[in-house]
Motif scaffolding. Structure first.
Motif, mmCIF file in Angstrom:
data_model
loop_
_atom_site.group_PDB
_atom_site.id
_atom_site.type_symbol
_atom_site.label_atom_id
_atom_site.label_comp_id
_atom_site.label_asym_id
_atom_site.label_seq_id
_atom_site.Cartn_x
_atom_site.Cartn_y
_atom_site.Cartn_z
ATOM 1 N N GLY A 151 -11.382 15.985 -4.237
ATOM 2 C CA GLY A 151 -10.561 14.785 -4.269
ATOM 3 C C GLY A 151 -10.222 14.302 -2.877
ATOM 4 O O GLY A 151 -10.784 14.761 -1.876
ATOM 5 N N THR A 152 -9.273 13.373 -2.805
ATOM 6 C CA THR A 152 -8.933 12.760 -1.523
ATOM 7 C C THR A 152 -7.430 12.642 -1.340
ATOM 8 O O THR A 152 -6.663 12.565 -2.305
ATOM 9 N N VAL A 153 -7.028 12.642 -0.087
ATOM 10 C CA VAL A 153 -5.658 12.304 0.309
ATOM 11 C C VAL A 153 -5.770 11.268 1.415
ATOM 12 O O VAL A 153 -6.545 11.449 2.364
ATOM 13 N N ASP A 154 -5.035 10.149 1.286
ATOM 14 C CA ASP A 154 -5.064 9.157 2.354
ATOM 15 C C ASP A 154 -3.697 8.520 2.510
ATOM 16 O O ASP A 154 -2.767 8.788 1.743
ATOM 17 N N TRP A 155 -3.587 7.694 3.541
ATOM 18 C CA TRP A 155 -2.316 7.099 3.934
ATOM 19 C C TRP A 155 -2.557 5.608 4.165
ATOM 20 O O TRP A 155 -2.608 5.136 5.322
ATOM 21 N N PRO A 156 -2.697 4.826 3.104
ATOM 22 C CA PRO A 156 -3.136 3.439 3.235
ATOM 23 C C PRO A 156 -2.222 2.553 4.084
ATOM 24 O O PRO A 156 -2.702 1.620 4.726
ATOM 25 N N SER B 197 1.243 9.079 -5.750
ATOM 26 C CA SER B 197 1.406 8.261 -4.549
ATOM 27 C C SER B 197 2.882 8.127 -4.204
ATOM 28 O O SER B 197 3.753 8.172 -5.081
ATOM 29 N N ILE B 198 3.127 8.005 -2.916
ATOM 30 C CA ILE B 198 4.472 7.788 -2.394
ATOM 31 C C ILE B 198 4.525 6.368 -1.864
ATOM 32 O O ILE B 198 3.802 6.024 -0.920
ATOM 33 N N THR B 199 5.347 5.552 -2.464
ATOM 34 C CA THR B 199 5.439 4.156 -2.065
ATOM 35 C C THR B 199 6.490 3.971 -0.970
ATOM 36 O O THR B 199 7.271 4.875 -0.665
ATOM 37 N N SER C 243 0.833 -1.199 0.000
ATOM 38 C CA SER C 243 0.000 0.000 0.000
ATOM 39 C C SER C 243 0.870 1.252 0.000
ATOM 40 O O SER C 243 1.937 1.273 0.629
ATOM 41 N N PRO C 244 0.442 2.307 -0.689
ATOM 42 C CA PRO C 244 1.206 3.552 -0.654
ATOM 43 C C PRO C 244 1.276 4.121 0.768
ATOM 44 O O PRO C 244 0.343 3.972 1.552
ATOM 45 N N VAL C 245 2.375 4.778 1.070
ATOM 46 C CA VAL C 245 2.489 5.461 2.354
ATOM 47 C C VAL C 245 1.577 6.691 2.361
ATOM 48 O O VAL C 245 0.932 6.998 3.369
ATOM 49 N N ALA C 246 1.512 7.409 1.239
ATOM 50 C CA ALA C 246 0.620 8.558 1.096
ATOM 51 C C ALA C 246 0.127 8.588 -0.341
ATOM 52 O O ALA C 246 0.852 8.215 -1.274
ATOM 53 N N ARG C 247 -1.117 9.063 -0.512
ATOM 54 C CA ARG C 247 -1.707 9.033 -1.857
ATOM 55 C C ARG C 247 -2.692 10.189 -2.023
ATOM 56 O O ARG C 247 -3.512 10.467 -1.151
ATOM 57 N N CYS C 248 -2.590 10.867 -3.167
ATOM 58 C CA CYS C 248 -3.583 11.861 -3.589
ATOM 59 C C CYS C 248 -4.350 11.291 -4.776
ATOM 60 O O CYS C 248 -3.737 10.725 -5.688
#
Length: 223
Positions: A66-71, A33-35, A5-10
């Motif tokens: 939109g969304t920003v999350d940290w999966p 996304s930041i992997t 899962s990405p560490v952070a994602r827009c």
């Protein structure tokens, strides 16, 4: 095996300040996304939207759309697992350099915040400033202390906003050496916003932002 899962994602995330005719779109609909263990440079001029994008990824700004999350991060990791090196002054005035450096690790519940702070200051050549107050050091030194504070925190994601902007070339390159070294050692993802090609070339992925519009590119194509 599924991808991590990405560490952070827009996802189609934008940030608008103001309303009506006076509204300013700082970041247009952006997907990125930041992997895990990523090494990303966000390249752009002053006012291009770099800081706003970084603040979105840190959770310091809410997207307008939109969304920003940290999966990859749970709630606790979201609180203390993201470390931000701000472009503007961020030290706490009444605290010494050592106390400022230990602060985030202490708030995160680390058992050894003072030891972590000492190690981080030593890595950046700042140990002799440990007992000084922020008003007693230069802007460039304060920027490096802010970096040391994040390193002592040992986050899963390091977001650095123009961390070399107030530093001379050699000191800036040393700071980048330490950021990459610590990220490699701890397994953290690292994203650095910059307008300096010498900083960008130290990182694997290159994202370009202009007038709030982000494009992703292969660094080999930038050479």
């Amino acid at each position: 095996m599924p991808a991590p899962s990405p560490v952070a994602r827009c996802v189609d995330a934008s940030r608008v300040f103001g309303a009506g005719p006076a509204a300013v779109v700082a970041v247009h609909g952006t997907t990125c996304s930041i992997t895990d263990r990523a090494r990303v440079a966000v390249i752009g001029d002053s006012g291009s939207g770099k800081s706003t994008l970084l603040h979105l990824l840190a959770g310091l700004e809410r997207p307008t759309t939109g969304t920003v999350d940290w999966p990859a991060l749970d709630e606790t990791e979201r609180t203390f697992g993201i470390g931000v090196i701000f472009q503007s002054p961020s030290l706490v005035g009444p605290l010494t350099v050592a106390e400022n450096t230990a602060l985030a690790a202490q708030l995160a519940g680390a058992s050894d915040p003072d030891d972590r702070a000492g190690d981080a200051l030593d890595l950046l050549g700042l140990s002799d400033l440990a007992d000084r107050l922020p008003e007693e050091i230069s802007g460039g030194q304060a920027q490096r202390v802010a970096a040391a504070r994040v390193l002592a925190q040992r986050p899963h994601l390091i977001l650095a906003d123009e961390p070399t902007g107030q530093l001379d070339h050699d000191t800036g390159q040393h700071l980048m050496d330490v950021l990459v070294q610590v990220a490699d050692r701890t397994g953290a993802a690292l994203l650095v916003s910059t307008h300096d090609p010498a900083v960008a070339q130290r990182l694997v992925e290159h994202w370009h932002i202009r007038a709030g519009r982000l494009t992703l590119s292969n660094p080999e194509a930038d050479r």
